[in-house]
Structure formats: structure tokens, C-alpha cells
Design a protein around this motif. Structure first.
Motif, PDB file in Angstrom:
ATOM      1  N   THR A  48       0.836  -1.195   0.000  1.00 47.17           N
ATOM      2  CA  THR A  48       0.000   0.000   0.000  1.00 47.17           C
ATOM      3  C   THR A  48       0.873   1.248   0.000  1.00 47.17           C
ATOM      4  OG1 THR A  48      -1.735  -1.172   1.200  1.00 47.17           O
ATOM      5  CG2 THR A  48      -1.784   1.218   1.293  1.00 47.17           C
ATOM      6  N   GLU A 309     -13.453  11.814   6.475  1.00 47.41           N
ATOM      7  CA  GLU A 309     -12.417  11.527   5.482  1.00 47.41           C
ATOM      8  C   GLU A 309     -11.651  12.789   5.098  1.00 47.41           C
ATOM      9  OE1 GLU A 309     -14.709   9.665   2.421  1.00 47.41           O
ATOM     10  OE2 GLU A 309     -15.338   8.050   3.775  1.00 47.41           O
ATOM     11  N   LEU A 326     -12.774   2.086   6.544  1.00 44.29           N
ATOM     12  CA  LEU A 326     -11.573   2.822   6.140  1.00 44.29           C
ATOM     13  C   LEU A 326     -10.399   1.885   5.834  1.00 44.29           C
ATOM     14  CD1 LEU A 326     -11.468   6.010   8.442  1.00 44.29           C
ATOM     15  CD2 LEU A 326     -12.156   5.819   6.054  1.00 44.29           C
ATOM     16  N   ASP A 327     -10.696   0.584   5.648  1.00 50.73           N
ATOM     17  CA  ASP A 327      -9.636  -0.392   5.351  1.00 50.73           C
ATOM     18  C   ASP A 327      -8.926  -0.116   4.037  1.00 50.73           C
ATOM     19  OD1 ASP A 327      -9.867  -1.896   7.588  1.00 50.73           O
ATOM     20  OD2 ASP A 327     -10.561  -3.716   6.613  1.00 50.73           O
ATOM     21  N   ASP A 331      -6.281   7.647   0.284  1.00 51.34           N
ATOM     22  CA  ASP A 331      -4.951   8.197   0.564  1.00 51.34           C
ATOM     23  C   ASP A 331      -5.028   9.224   1.682  1.00 51.34           C
ATOM     24  OD1 ASP A 331      -2.373   8.959   0.496  1.00 51.34           O
ATOM     25  OD2 ASP A 331      -2.366   9.710  -1.557  1.00 51.34           O
ATOM     26  N   VAL A 338      -1.398   3.516  13.240  1.00 54.57           N
ATOM     27  CA  VAL A 338      -2.620   2.723  13.237  1.00 54.57           C
ATOM     28  C   VAL A 338      -2.620   1.872  14.498  1.00 54.57           C
ATOM     29  CG1 VAL A 338      -3.818   0.791  12.138  1.00 54.57           C
ATOM     30  CG2 VAL A 338      -2.914   2.643  10.732  1.00 54.57           C
ATOM     31  N   ARG A 353      -4.640  -2.763   7.083  1.00 51.76           N
ATOM     32  CA  ARG A 353      -4.865  -1.635   7.993  1.00 51.76           C
ATOM     33  C   ARG A 353      -3.557  -0.923   8.324  1.00 51.76           C
ATOM     34  NH1 ARG A 353      -9.818  -3.995  11.894  1.00 51.76           N
ATOM     35  NH2 ARG A 353     -11.345  -3.883  10.200  1.00 51.76           N
ATOM     36  N   ARG A 356      -2.609   1.923   6.038  1.00 50.55           N
ATOM     37  CA  ARG A 356      -3.267   3.235   6.114  1.00 50.55           C
ATOM     38  C   ARG A 356      -2.322   4.299   6.674  1.00 50.55           C
ATOM     39  NH1 ARG A 356      -5.151   3.433   2.747  1.00 50.55           N
ATOM     40  NH2 ARG A 356      -4.666   1.320   2.194  1.00 50.55           N
ATOM     41  N   SER A 357      -1.266   3.869   7.339  1.00 54.66           N
ATOM     42  CA  SER A 357      -0.274   4.818   7.844  1.00 54.66           C
ATOM     43  C   SER A 357       0.929   4.822   6.914  1.00 54.66           C
ATOM     44  CB  SER A 357       0.171   4.438   9.259  1.00 54.66           C
ATOM     45  OG  SER A 357       0.852   3.199   9.254  1.00 54.66           O
ATOM     46  N   HIS A 359       1.321   6.298   4.119  1.00 53.20           N
ATOM     47  CA  HIS A 359       0.773   5.957   2.793  1.00 53.20           C
ATOM     48  C   HIS A 359       1.500   6.712   1.688  1.00 53.20           C
ATOM     49  CE1 HIS A 359      -2.233   5.283  -0.372  1.00 53.20           C
ATOM     50  NE2 HIS A 359      -2.685   4.292   0.372  1.00 53.20           N
ATOM     51  N   SER A 365       5.142   2.051   7.466  1.00 52.23           N
ATOM     52  CA  SER A 365       3.786   1.827   7.959  1.00 52.23           C
ATOM     53  C   SER A 365       3.903   1.140   9.308  1.00 52.23           C
ATOM     54  CB  SER A 365       2.994   0.948   6.994  1.00 52.23           C
ATOM     55  OG  SER A 365       2.761   1.624   5.778  1.00 52.23           O
TER      56      SER A 365
END
Length: 821
Positions: A48, A309, A326-327, A331, A338, A353, A356-357, A359, A365
Motif C-alpha cells: 500500500t 475523510e 476505512l480499510d 490516501d 494505526v 490496515r 493506512r499509515s 501511505h 507503515s
């Protein structure tokens, strides 16, 4: 170098655009560009935030510019970009717009989802944009248009983002059928899937591209040095005994302190009710955070979700408590941390998940796991070890779901019509229907034409009509309208609007929860304490509460099962503990519990099957620990209880969790068939499983969804939705009619098969029985409940006792254990 003189080398336009930003292409991006230039479909798997979107989009845009040099006007629709979520669709549109605006300023891009305003839809209907970002449901709706072939035959590329999210579901099957239709319109269609977390990449690629793609598709794996940090927020003094949720509230202060030390933080929970609870816990600890933290889950009003968001993107929110809503790959650059409350239950979900950090390429992450019981501490270490080893779950597509096929047949009949043999060939080019027999296709065709054996007398179920030219079409406007409204029912739930008395919308709630409320009852929803006033016109009206206490809503189907990969990793960690290896910080924290388990019983390992027996005032207890997840354990516990009762008449109570299950009976029973492992036979497995459960009730409940997808029951019209009770009554009536008068109806057998394969995971159940027989059985008679057995007792007590009574009973049990010499 600008786009005008970029030359005709594959990737030249892409490189020119990247150069204007001072960026350089990664090797995997160039590999995708080369494959797209060769007209090859494929799959891109990369971490990701590593640049997957631009890898595929710039390659396609580059190829389009070489074939269709930008002139004065916009190109017709050339690219469809499918996303599984509306929020992701909006974010993707913005990402695709930047290079398009510079390289082909006259070309257009549009967004079409259930949230798209009618005026924008009308503009698109007059002239489609060059690039359309949409969802599987909206694409299917486009296929119902009379001139679908003319409107969509120019599409050269389709991208499915977050393919791992769709491939194992009926929505993914809907996407497969839509792709098969588009390939019929344009045989040279190029299709690419994007994913960050998949364990079966080759097979997932073939599901996307169809059974016999030409030329052969390309699998591209992005090799990006992306640092993934997985750590655990160790609870203070986890103790010797712990059960589901035992440590949850005690983690409030450590979580608050982590958020204070970090930048923008996402706090993930597995279920919506848990998200509501944790949002309140954060506000309770830090009232001054009001307005700076937020809540996000799928039942909240769209405007609220969009506000959250936007706050994440701008970095104006300190923390957001969220569920799987929010999975996916929206961006959120400002997100630094997380936190995952409880176990993620799967390696792929945890990694998704974590992504998500950080990104963006080059940024680490980080996910910090927050256990809510001692077993989840061990799960955290196991999840880290499995992620480091690349042991990610596989996703398997449904096998020829006939309800989706029935829906598709009506869709194609609306979208210009079809000849049966042509449609059968097209449908069987989709992976899930590659083994569809002629008889099954003809049954589905007849069901759409005449309603099967039992609905022939009702004209509304004669949905398609064969014309003199041999082409099937939809002639009835009412059928057409109902079908278009029902296309999205694959993902819809029976829900009721929650509104203030002023009419302002708050979100949606399952009708079953609302039905249990009385006027004046208080409940938490959308981060607020609300007072229930009344239900009117399929809406629950509420006001802000004056009291400070209330219940937390529950949602159906909310408990996730532990995956096979994570289950195996947990057993490996426990084996290390059994050998005296407590070097992992998580194992050190769980050491008091593990040593107590070893002292009173045994520690389960990958090579052993632990069976515990205990006698109490309630009767005889049997505990078995296959570590196969709660869905499999439900089937196993029911199966073994039925087999024991067949040998010796008895009544059993059952309790399950992800690690094992409990059978308890007031009357004694012979456990010899357990100890000699003969009870674990897989012979006559399907017969015994169906006999051990109320399979008719399970199948009838599953049939409700099938009937909705197949268009047998309507969810109502805009402004006049049907209640869950109405839908339930309608589907139950169809179920009984088919059983009595149309026993060969394939939708009935589909309902039974889905119960076995999805709810009870029959194949995994069979594999588990085989593993149980192959392991060395370790029998441990208990004088007191062990740390492994007590959580199963608590699961059963929760259904019988109030919170206060449960706490008192647990306190007495633990006191008796501690006073034992």
C-alpha cells in the motif's frame, strides 16, 4: 520533454509526466507499462502506498495517447476504473485527474456511484467521459441500458482496484460477469487488478482475466523497500486468567497516551459496536478532544463519513475510530499511526490496515496491536511472525452462484437482449461459471422466463420474453424498474434510517435492534447518546439524551473468525512457550497465563490436540481445542454433540470461540469415542452436519439473501422501502412454496450449499477433522477451570446472566482457584 514530443516509446508519456514532478519510475511500474503496451492483461501486487495506481493508470494513458493522439475534442469512454467502495472512488478520481489534465487536457473523467447526483448522471448519459470511475453495481446498472453495447463497445481498459476485497464475494462474481460482457463488446479488452494483500496471486489473476485469456496475463510484483512495523501495546498485568473483552477497558489509558505521543492516528475495531464503545472511551478520558476525534463506520450518514475523510486528509483530526469502512486504499497522507483494537483475525486484514499509515513510498507503515484478552497478546506476536514470513490468506471466489446468474440474465435482457447460446458462451467465460452445465444455464433461463415450476401463474415472474427473432428481452416496464432498483442488493442490508425529530439524518441501524427499543430508551450511535422516540415511515426518530448512560447497538454477522494462517501461527507461538521460550515481549506478558495453563492442564501445540474434562454442579464439561476459528467450531461442536447423543441419548449446551469449544451436559456421557478419536471421522460428514444443526432454518435465512439477489423479492421503491420483517415473510413464503411444489429449484440447493461452504466452512471443517485425527491427543482432567477453558464458560454465562451476576460468578470461580492448595 513534454507530452507533445514524448515520442512513441512505451512509457514515454508516463516518464515525461513523472519528470515534471521530479519523480522517477520504479522498476515494477515500467514492467506494467511494457505489459500494457503489449496488450496484456494482468495483476499488480505491491504494498500500500507504493504507487500501484500510477503504475497501471500511466501505462494505460500512455498507450491511449499513442493510439489516440489528443485532438480538440474529448475521446469517448475508453477506461473504466472499478472500486469496491464509494469513498475510494472519489479519492481515485482525484488521483487519475492530475496526469490526465496535463497529458490530455481535452479528455474528461467522471465518477458514477450511488452517490452521484442525478444531474451529473444525466450529463454522462448524454456523453460519457473518457475515463469513468465507478463500482461493480453501477457498472451492472449501465449494462441494463438498451444501448449498452453501443455505449460501452469503445472501452479498451478496465481496472479493478483492491481486487482482494472483491474476489471472494458475490460482488466479485458480479464484476466477473460484467467483464465477460465487456469482452463480448470489445474482444481486445485489457483488464488489470490491483492488490496489496493476497495469498493466491496466480489464481486471483485468472479469476480476473477469465479461464482462457489471450495473450497470457502478466503477474507483476512490486518490490519496494517498505518498512512495516508491527508491535503490541502490552497490557499492564494481564494476569493468569483472561476472557473475551477482559482487558478491553483497562487499555483505555495506554491507548490515549499512544495517541497523545503520535500524529494523526487511526484506531481500528473489528465491529461497529466496538467502534462506538471506543469513541466514548476516548472522550471519557479526554473530554477536551471533542471535535478533534471522530467516528467512522458504514452505518453513519454519508455526509458525516465524508467530513471525517476530509479531516483525515487535511490532518485536522487527532484520531478517528473506524471499522473496515476505512480499510481500503483511500490516501490519508497525514496518518502516522494505526492502532488495532483486539485481534485483526487475519494477516491480510492487519497488513491492509497497517498500510493506512505512512501511505507514500519510503515512509514506514506502523500498526500497534491492542489486545483485549491474553490470548490476543499471543495472537499479536503470531500475526507479526506470519506477516514477516509472508503467510497471507487466500481468497476463493464463489462457485457458480445461480442467484447472481439469474440477476445477470435479466440485466442482459434489459441491455439490448440476447440469444441463449451466445449468452451461455459469454457467461462460461467468467471464472466462477467455467463449469456451469448446460442444464443449469437452461434452468436459470427458464426461471427468468417462467418463474420455474411454481411461479408460472404469476406474470410478474415472467421477466424475460423471447421475440420472433429469437432474442430475449424485458418487455414489462415494472419488471425493468424493479430489476434496476435491485441490482445493488448484493451488498444491501435490511436497515432503518435514524433521524432527529427535525428530520436531520444520522445514519442507518439494523431494524432488529430498533425493534427492541421502547420510547425513552437510550443508546449510543454515531458517537452520540440518543433517546429513542418513535418509528414512523421506516425511520427511527430520536432526540439528544439527557441521561449519561445507554446501550450500545449490535449488528448482525459482526464476529470475524480467526483465519487458518493466523491459527497455525498462534499454535507455533504456544509451542515455543511450552518449550520454555518466552523471549518475545508478548509471550513474556502472557507467561503467567501460559504457565498456569501448563500447571493445570497442557499448552496446545501444532502436533497435539488438547482435550480437557471438568466436573461441576452444572454437570460434565468437555473442552476440545482444534484452533480452527469460530465458524468451524460451531459446526464441529454441533456435529460431535449430535454424534455423542446418537450413541447415548443426551442434551448438550455448546459454547465456542476461535480456539476451541465446550460441550456440557447435566447427565454424564461416555467420552471414550473422543479419546480414541473415532468421533472425529469424516465419513458421512455432510449428512451428519445437516442432521446436527437446524439446517432448514439456516438455509431459509440464507435463502432470504438469495431471493433478494435473484429478484424474487423487492426491497421497495425510493421513499417506500420494505421492512426487514416484510422481506423475511416474503422470502419465507417463497422458500416453503419451492420446497413443496418445486423441489428441484436450484436456488434451494444453493442456499444449502452456501450454509455449508460459507457459514460452517464445510471443507475447512473436514480438513480440521482430519488434522484432529492426525494429532496426538492429550487428555487433561481438570480440578479447576484452566485459563483456556474459562473463556468458553464465560461465553456461555453471558447468554444466561446479567453483567453484575456474571462478574460475581467469575469472582467466586477465581477465588476458589486461588485458595486451592
Amino acid at each position: 520533454m513534454d507530452a507533445g514530443d514524448a515520442g512513441d516509446t512505451p512509457g514515454s508519456h508516463a516518464l515525461a509526466w513523472l519528470a515534471t514532478r521530479g519523480w522517477q519510475a520504479f522498476a515494477f511500474q515500467r514492467e506494467v507499462w511494457d505489459a500494457v503496451a503489449q496488450g496484456r492483461s494482468g495483476m499488480l501486487h505491491a504494498t500500500t502506498g507504493s504507487g500501484k495506481t500510477y503504475a497501471v493508470w500511466l501505462g494505460m494513458l500512455d498507450a491511449l495517447l499513442r493510439r489516440h493522439p489528443p485532438g480538440r475534442g474529448a475521446e469517448p469512454l475508453r477506461v473504466i476504473w472499478l472500486t469496491p467502495m464509494r469513498a475510494l472512488a472519489s479519492d481515485t478520481t482525484k488521483a487519475l485527474t492530475a496526469p490526465l489534465a496535463e497529458l490530455a487536457p481535452n479528455w474528461t473523467i467522471g465518477l458514477r456511484t450511488g452517490d452521484t447526483p442525478s444531474a451529473e448522471r444525466a450529463r454522462q448519459d448524454r456523453r460519457m467521459p473518457t475515463v469513468l470511475v465507478t463500482t461493480p453495481e453501477s457498472l451492472t446498472l449501465m449494462l441494463t441500458r438498451e444501448h449498452a453495447r453501443e455505449e460501452l463497445s469503445g472501452v479498451e481498459y478496465v481496472v479493478i482496484d483492491e481486487w482482494h476485497e472483491l474476489v471472494g464475494s458475490k460482488r466479485g462474481v458480479q464484476a466477473q460477469l460484467a467483464l465477460a460482457r465487456l469482452r463480448g463488446f470489445h474482444p481486445g479488452l485489457v483488464t488489470w487488478g490491483l492488490s496489496a494483500t493476497l495469498g493466491n496471486l496466480e489464481s486471483a489473476m485468472h479469476v480476473l482475466c477469465g479461464p482462457h485469456p489471450e495473450p497470457a496475463p502478466r503477474l507483476v510484483q512490486g518490490k519496494i523497500d517498505k518498512t512495516l512495523i508491527i508491535d503490541t501495546l502490552i497490557p499492564p498485568d494481564p494476569g493468569k486468567y483472561s476472557w473475551a473483552g477482559h482487558l478491553g477497558a483497562r487499555m483505555q489509558q495506554p491507548v490515549v497516551e499512544e495517541i497523545e505521543r503520535s500524529g494523526t492516528t487511526l484506531v481500528f475495531t473489528n465491529v461497529r459496536s466496538q467502534a462506538e464503545v471506543w469513541y466514548q472511551l476516548l472522550l471519557e478520558a479526554r473530554p477536551q478532544w471533542a471535535g478533534h476525534i471522530a467516528l467512522h463506520h458504514g452505518s453513519l450518514d454519508r455526509a458525516t463519513r465524508e467530513w471525517v475523510e476530509q479531516g483525515l486528509k487535511e490532518g485536522t483530526l487527532r484520531a478517528v475510530v473506524a471499522t473496515s469502512s476505512l480499510d481500503l486504499g483511500v490516501d490519508f497522507l497525514p496518518v502516522e499511526r494505526v492502532l488495532q483494537i483486539g485481534s485483526a483475525k487475519g494477516v491480510a486484514r492487519m497488513m491492509q490496515r497497517a498500510g493506512r499509515s505512512g501511505h507514500a513510498p519510503g515512509r514506514p507503515s506502523r500498526v500497534t496491536l491492542v489486545p483485549t484478552n491474553t490470548m490476543e497478546i499471543i495472537e499479536a506476536a503470531a500475526a507479526r511472525r506470519a506477516a514477516q514470513a509472508g503467510r497471507v490468506e487466500q481468497r476463493t471466489p464463489p462457485d457458480k452462484p445461480l442467484d447472481v446468474l439469474v440477476q445477470h440474465i435479466v440485466t442482459v435482457a434489459l441491455g439490448g437482449g440476447f440469444r441463449p447460446e451466445d449468452l451461455r458462451e459469454e457467461v462460461t467465460s467468467a471464472w466462477s461459471y467455467r463449469k456451469l452445465t448446460r442444464a443449469e444455464f437452461e434452468w436459470a433461463l427458464a426461471f427468468c422466463e417462467r418463474g420455474g415450476e411454481s411461479l408460472g401463474a404469476y406474470p410478474e415472474y415472467h421477466r424475460i420474453v423471447r421475440g420472433a427473432d429469437g432474442v430475449y428481452r424485458v418487455k414489462d416496464s415494472g419488471v425493468a424498474r424493479r430489476h434496476r432498483l435491485g441490482v445493488g442488493t448484493i451488498v444491501s442490508d435490511a436497515a432503518i434510517q435514524v433521524k432527529y425529530l427535525t428530520g436531520a439524518n444520522i445514519g442507518t441501524m439494523e431494524e432488529g435492534f430498533i425493534a427492541r427499543l421502547k420510547p425513552g430508551d437510550h443508546f449510543f450511535f454515531a458517537g452520540r447518546l440518543l433517546e429513542f422516540v418513535r418509528v414512523r415511515d421506516m425511520a427511527a426518530y430520536v432526540r439528544k439524551a439527557t441521561r449519561k448512560k445507554g446501550t450500545v447497538p449490535t449488528w448482525q454477522g459482526s464476529k470475524m473468525a480467526l483465519s487458518t494462517e493466523l491459527s497455525d501461527a498462534v499454535l507455533e507461538m504456544m509451542q515455543r512457550a511450552a518449550q520454555g521460550d518466552f523471549f518475545e515481549p508478548e509471550l513474556q506478558a502472557a507467561r503467567p497465563m501460559l504457565l498456569t495453563q501448563q500447571r493445570l492442564s497442557q499448552i496446545p501445540t501444532p502436533d497435539t490436540l488438547l482435550v480437557e474434562a471438568y466436573q461441576s454442579r452444572e454437570g460434565q464439561h468437555l473442552y476440545i481445542y482444534p484452533f480452527a476459528g469460530r465458524n468451524v467450531h460451531l459446526g464441529l461442536a454441533s456435529l460431535l454433540a449430535w454424534r455423542l447423543a446418537r450413541v447415548q441419548a443426551n442434551t448438550f449446551s455448546i459454547s465456542i470461540n476461535d480456539y476451541g469449544f465446550e460441550l456440557v451436559s447435566a447427565a454424564p456421557f461416555d467420552i471414550a469415542p473422543v479419546l480414541d478419536q473415532s468421533l472425529f471421522s469424516a465419513t458421512e460428514l455432510m449428512h451428519d452436519v445437516l442432521a446436527s444443526l437446524n439446517s432448514s432454518e439456516l438455509a431459509q435465512r440464507r435463502f432470504r439473501e438469495i431471493a433478494r439477489v435473484a429478484g424474487l423479492i423487492s426491497t421497495g421503491y425510493p421513499g417506500q422501502p420494505k421492512s426487514a420483517r416484510q422481506l423475511q415473510a416474503s422470502s419465507a413464503l417463497f422458500y416453503e412454496v419451492f420446497r413443496k411444489y418445486d423441489a428441484g429449484n436450484l436456488l434451494l440447493s444453493q442456499a444449502e450449499n452456501e450454509v455449508l461452504s460459507q457459514e460452517l466452512e464445510l471443507s475447512r471443517l473436514g480438513e480440521t477433522l482430519q488434522r484432529m485425527r492426525s494429532r496426538r491427543l492429550v487428555f487433561a482432567p481438570l480440578r479447576h477451570p484452566s485459563p483456556m477453558s474459562l473463556p468458553l464458560m464465560v461465553e456461555r454465562f453471558r447468554e444466561q446472566l446479567t453483567t453484575e451476576t456474571l462478574a460475581a460468578r467469575l469472582e467466586r470461580i477465581l477465588k476458589d482457584i486461588e485458595t486451592e492448595p
